[in-house]
Motif scaffolding. Structure first.
Motif, mmCIF file in Angstrom:
data_model
loop_
_atom_site.group_PDB
_atom_site.id
_atom_site.type_symbol
_atom_site.label_atom_id
_atom_site.label_comp_id
_atom_site.label_asym_id
_atom_site.label_seq_id
_atom_site.Cartn_x
_atom_site.Cartn_y
_atom_site.Cartn_z
ATOM 1 N N ASP A 1 0.830 -1.195 0.000
ATOM 2 C CA ASP A 1 0.000 0.000 0.000
ATOM 3 C C ASP A 1 0.864 1.244 0.000
ATOM 4 O OD1 ASP A 1 -2.733 -0.560 -0.075
ATOM 5 O OD2 ASP A 1 -2.592 -1.478 1.900
ATOM 6 N N SER B 1 1.125 4.037 1.747
ATOM 7 C CA SER B 1 1.810 4.564 2.928
ATOM 8 C C SER B 1 2.919 3.618 3.378
ATOM 9 C CB SER B 1 0.815 4.828 4.062
ATOM 10 O OG SER B 1 0.286 3.620 4.548
ATOM 11 N N VAL B 2 2.685 2.306 3.202
ATOM 12 C CA VAL B 2 3.712 1.317 3.562
ATOM 13 C C VAL B 2 4.853 1.379 2.549
ATOM 14 C CG1 VAL B 2 4.117 -1.122 4.041
ATOM 15 C CG2 VAL B 2 1.903 -0.125 4.550
ATOM 16 N N GLN C 1 7.260 3.978 3.468
ATOM 17 C CA GLN C 1 8.097 3.564 4.605
ATOM 18 C C GLN C 1 9.225 2.634 4.151
ATOM 19 O OE1 GLN C 1 5.372 1.733 7.366
ATOM 20 N NE2 GLN C 1 4.101 3.555 7.484
ATOM 21 N N ARG D 1 11.901 9.249 -7.352
ATOM 22 C CA ARG D 1 12.089 9.723 -5.989
ATOM 23 C C ARG D 1 13.419 9.269 -5.402
ATOM 24 N NH1 ARG D 1 7.665 8.404 -1.461
ATOM 25 N NH2 ARG D 1 6.356 8.721 -3.274
ATOM 26 N N GLU E 1 -6.542 2.226 1.494
ATOM 27 C CA GLU E 1 -5.527 1.178 1.433
ATOM 28 C C GLU E 1 -6.203 -0.192 1.433
ATOM 29 O OE1 GLU E 1 -1.680 2.360 3.419
ATOM 30 O OE2 GLU E 1 -3.118 3.285 4.737
ATOM 31 N N SER E 2 -5.412 -1.248 1.208
ATOM 32 C CA SER E 2 -6.043 -2.565 1.212
ATOM 33 C C SER E 2 -6.624 -2.845 2.587
ATOM 34 C CB SER E 2 -5.060 -3.675 0.827
ATOM 35 O OG SER E 2 -3.743 -3.264 0.887
ATOM 36 N N HIS F 1 -6.623 2.718 -5.519
ATOM 37 C CA HIS F 1 -5.741 3.231 -4.479
ATOM 38 C C HIS F 1 -4.808 4.277 -5.088
ATOM 39 C CE1 HIS F 1 -3.390 0.195 -6.517
ATOM 40 N NE2 HIS F 1 -2.338 0.910 -6.173
ATOM 41 N N LEU G 1 -1.985 10.726 2.972
ATOM 42 C CA LEU G 1 -1.998 10.011 1.697
ATOM 43 C C LEU G 1 -1.599 10.933 0.559
ATOM 44 C CD1 LEU G 1 -5.185 7.810 1.199
ATOM 45 C CD2 LEU G 1 -2.846 7.073 1.565
ATOM 46 N N ILE G 2 -2.202 12.120 0.540
ATOM 47 C CA ILE G 2 -1.970 13.047 -0.563
ATOM 48 C C ILE G 2 -0.535 13.566 -0.549
ATOM 49 C CG2 ILE G 2 -2.612 15.353 -1.411
ATOM 50 C CD1 ILE G 2 -5.534 14.426 -0.453
ATOM 51 N N ALA H 1 1.943 11.990 0.350
ATOM 52 C CA ALA H 1 2.870 10.920 -0.050
ATOM 53 C C ALA H 1 3.106 10.946 -1.557
ATOM 54 C CB ALA H 1 2.325 9.558 0.384
ATOM 55 N N LEU H 2 2.306 11.739 -2.294
ATOM 56 C CA LEU H 2 2.515 11.866 -3.743
ATOM 57 C C LEU H 2 3.755 12.688 -4.002
ATOM 58 C CD1 LEU H 2 -1.112 12.807 -4.827
ATOM 59 C CD2 LEU H 2 0.077 10.712 -5.437
ATOM 60 N N ARG I 1 4.785 12.175 6.848
ATOM 61 C CA ARG I 1 4.526 10.868 6.252
ATOM 62 C C ARG I 1 3.715 9.997 7.217
ATOM 63 N NH1 ARG I 1 9.068 8.850 2.741
ATOM 64 N NH2 ARG I 1 7.919 10.265 1.432
ATOM 65 N N LEU I 2 2.830 9.199 6.648
ATOM 66 C CA LEU I 2 2.028 8.297 7.468
ATOM 67 C C LEU I 2 2.923 7.223 8.075
ATOM 68 C CD1 LEU I 2 -1.076 7.729 5.189
ATOM 69 C CD2 LEU I 2 -1.033 8.938 7.357
ATOM 70 N N ALA I 3 2.810 7.031 9.362
ATOM 71 C CA ALA I 3 3.558 5.962 10.010
ATOM 72 C C ALA I 3 2.609 4.787 10.240
ATOM 73 C CB ALA I 3 4.130 6.454 11.325
ATOM 74 N N GLY I 4 3.177 3.644 10.561
ATOM 75 C CA GLY I 4 2.354 2.492 10.905
ATOM 76 C C GLY I 4 1.617 1.916 9.723
ATOM 77 N N GLY I 5 0.718 0.988 10.003
ATOM 78 C CA GLY I 5 -0.032 0.344 8.942
ATOM 79 C C GLY I 5 -1.516 0.333 9.266
ATOM 80 N N PRO I 6 -2.301 -0.226 8.341
ATOM 81 C CA PRO I 6 -3.746 -0.270 8.561
ATOM 82 C C PRO I 6 -4.086 -1.003 9.862
ATOM 83 C CG PRO I 6 -3.180 -1.011 6.348
ATOM 84 C CD PRO I 6 -1.906 -0.840 7.084
ATOM 85 N N ARG J 1 -2.369 6.208 14.643
ATOM 86 C CA ARG J 1 -1.389 6.685 13.660
ATOM 87 C C ARG J 1 -1.396 8.209 13.540
ATOM 88 N NH1 ARG J 1 -2.585 3.396 8.202
ATOM 89 N NH2 ARG J 1 -0.527 4.134 7.575
#
Lengths: 290, 327
Positions: A183, A185-186, A189, A217, B47-48, B223, B264-265, B267-268, B277-282, B297
């Motif tokens: 995904d 965000s992952v 990371q 990037r 996300e998934s 996604h 999310l945005i 991260a583009l 940046r988003l840390a962690g996961g779903p 998160r």
């Protein structure tokens, strides 16, 4: 200075397996590129372009029809026996599918330990501590060492695969679509982790991806592959901002991008609720592509 | 959440989907509200595991019995033109799936019958949507539709089996299969994710053309935010089975209100303002805290966030499910 990786006019043809007739198409057609020590080199192309084939040739897993791969100036085909084992340690790989890359019946610690044992790294009694350090360096809790691969998330598994590859302190890391299955965000990371570790350790990375945004990037140089041929190669900024080949240009135009300026203008003009860009950019020009 | 949209075609209210598992009920959708108007393209991103595909399939009730053996519970309301679908009888649902709401999925190979010629499959769909159509007319329509979706040799493609086509061609066949029914709503679930970028660009352009010409409503599940910006009018962001933000594409992309959308945005690579940046996961849906699912998160998490967050409206019609949305 000699480049660390030198691919010199490598060609390769797959022998067609039954029932497909032997194909005359070259999977790699006189591919040449060179990667300097310590850099991140991006290899991009669409499916079937030969990216993974080239990775396998560089790893010595496929013999080219002609041409050679030299690491530090030495042809990799010349390694034999113990020398070959030592050479393999210098080059490690991370694949896209971490579930397939890790033995499903081995706990994380066993998978990591196997590589250390095989190459005789450190004293056996210290290896558990080394494994703990490795897990820490890829941002995993040491408590995960006793898990099986299926008990981890995709991101965690890819971290384990990276830890295993780096456990041998390779000079070269070949990352074949390492984040494509993750995904967004992952993905970010894992990319941070890979680039951080390579920079820290001075590892050279060949980063293979179909995703031009990702390559842009992280890579310094990039090569664009199409149907086994290098269409273009050079510094990332040159290739992506001033592509010389029409194929690269088409690839770049095909990436669905968010045009923040357009969206901002739309918001200010008070146009309600219309992205206004139905139909992708340059759709007309794309029809010319086979 | 529709604001002043004209004529809502499909209206989803408080939709909940849960699966009975050994570890207790798994709430995959937790109170979804979503409106789609005719001629409108709404993108569903996340996300998934966020529930975006589950929502798409739930709308046509492919995630409830008999498709999932009795262990799924779907509740709430799904109205098409005001007609309630959740309680609709099976024959009515079949008719809706055959004609009114079509679905295109990511994996075209599993959406096609491997032992049936392409032309026959499309003709079958045409006759399912319009029982009065003669077999000959259905075949002719099928061939014309294959030409319309840009297959180079439609007559040959009609005689081919699915495995004889490339991935991009199969996805075009899936679009033909959906478009021939002239549906009012098309649910497109990651229709281009498995394709190379150059092929994706062409399939997206085709999809946009089909949508514009027919005026159908489209729920586009993806996604890929780049795709969203190029095809959708509005966007709904999903997280842990909830829609946490909706608004026009321009609103949400330039002024995200929910910290998750903002992450999310940003991260583009092309994003101008960089949020952290988003840390962690779903999150694990089995162990959701009672409050905001994103809280673990979230950099802006506060005491209030341990309670279920409110849906806050913003000028311009956007909504965010958050205690302290970004301004």
């Amino acid at each position: 200075m000699t480049p660390l990786i030198e691919v010199d006019a490598v060609s390769l043809r797959y022998a067609g397996a039954w029932p497909a007739p032997k194909s005359n198409a070259l999977a790699l057609d006189r591919v040449s590129l060179s990667v300097a020590r310590g850099e991140i080199f991006g290899l991009v192309g669409e499916s079937g372009s030969g990216k993974s084939t080239l990775a396998r040739v560089i790893l010595g897993l496929l013999q080219p029809l002609s041409g050679a791969v030299r690491i530090d100036g030495r042809d990799i085909a010349s390694y034999r026996g113990r020398e070959e084992l030592a050479f393999r340690k210098r080059m490690q790989v991370v694949f896209q599918d971490s579930l397939a890359a890790l033995d499903p019946r081995m706990r994380v610690q066993a998978s990591l330990r196997e590589a250390l044992d095989l190459h005789g790294i450190g004293v056996p009694s210290r290896r558990s501590a080394v494994i703990e350090d490795l897990l820490g360096s890829v941002g995993l809790d040491p408590g995960l060492a006793t898990r099986f691969p299926h008990q981890l998330s995709g991101g965690q598994r890819q971290r384990v695969a990276i830890a295993r590859a780096l456990s041998l302190s390779p000079d070269i890391l070949i990352a074949d679509e390492p984040v494509s299955a993750l995904d967004l965000s992952v993905q970010a990371q894992i990319l941070d982790l890979l680039t951080g570790l390579c920079r820290e350790r001075g590892t050279t990375m060949l980063f293979i991806s179909h995703d031009l945004g990702v390559v842009r990037r992280i890579a310094r140089h990039v090569a664009v592959l199409q149907r086994g041929r290098i269409m273009e190669t050079g510094p990332v900024a040159d290739v992506f901002d001033r592509p010389a080949s029409s194929y690269t240009r088409m690839l770049i135009q095909s990436i669905p991008r968010v045009d923040f300026n357009r969206l901002q203008a739309q918001l200010e003009s008070g146009q309600p609720g219309n992205a206004g860009a139905m139909g992708t950019p340059a759709a007309g020009t794309l029809d010319a592509v086979p | 959440m529709s604001g002043s949209m004209p004529e809502t075609l499909l209206s989803v209210r408080d939709l909940t989907l849960s699966f009975a598992t050994r570890m207790g009920p798994l709430k995959v959708l937790r109170g979804i509200d979503l409106d789609i108007a005719a001629n409108e393209v709404v993108a569903l991103v996340g996300e998934s595991g966020s529930g975006k595909s589950a929502l798409g399939k739930s709308i046509v009730q492919l995630l409830s019995p008999p498709f999932v053996d009795g262990r799924a519970t779907l509740s709430g309301s799904i109205r098409l033109h005001g007609e309630e679908l959740i309680t609709a009888p099976a024959h009515r649902l079949r008719a809706v799936r055959a004609r009114d709401i079509a679905m295109v999925s990511q994996d075209a190979l599993s959406g096609l019958n491997p032992v049936m010629r392409i032309g026959a499959q499309i003709a079958e769909a045409a006759q399912a949507a319009d029982p009065a159509l003669s077999a000959a007319a259905a075949r002719r329509d099928a061939r014309d539709m294959l030409a319309a979706v840009g297959l180079p040799d439609p007559d040959k493609a009609a005689r081919d089996y699915p495995h004889q086509l490339s991935g991009g061609q199969r996805q075009r066949v899936m679009l033909a299969l959906a478009a021939i029914r002239q549906p009012q709503v098309l649910i497109a679930d990651e229709p281009t994710t498995a394709l190379d970028v150059s092929v994706q660009a062409r399939v997206l352009a085709l999809l946009a053309d089909l949508q514009r010409q027919s005026g159908m409503a489209m729920l586009f599940i993806t996604h890929d935010l780049g795709v969203v910006a190029n095809i959708a009018h509005r966007v709904a962001v999903m997280y842990a089975g909830q829609i946490i933000e909706t608004g026009t594409v321009a609103e949400v992309f330039t002024r995200p209100r929910h910290p998750y959308s903002a992450g999310l945005i940003s991260a583009l690579p092309e994003a101008p303002a960089h949020h952290p940046r988003l840390a962690g996961g779903p999150p694990d849906l089995h162990n959701l805290a009672p409050g905001c699912a994103f809280m673990p998160r979230c950099r802006h998490a506060a005491m209030a966030c341990s309670q279920p967050p409110p849906l806050k409206p913003f000028p311009g019609g956007a909504h965010a499910l958050c205690w302290s949305p970004l301004s």
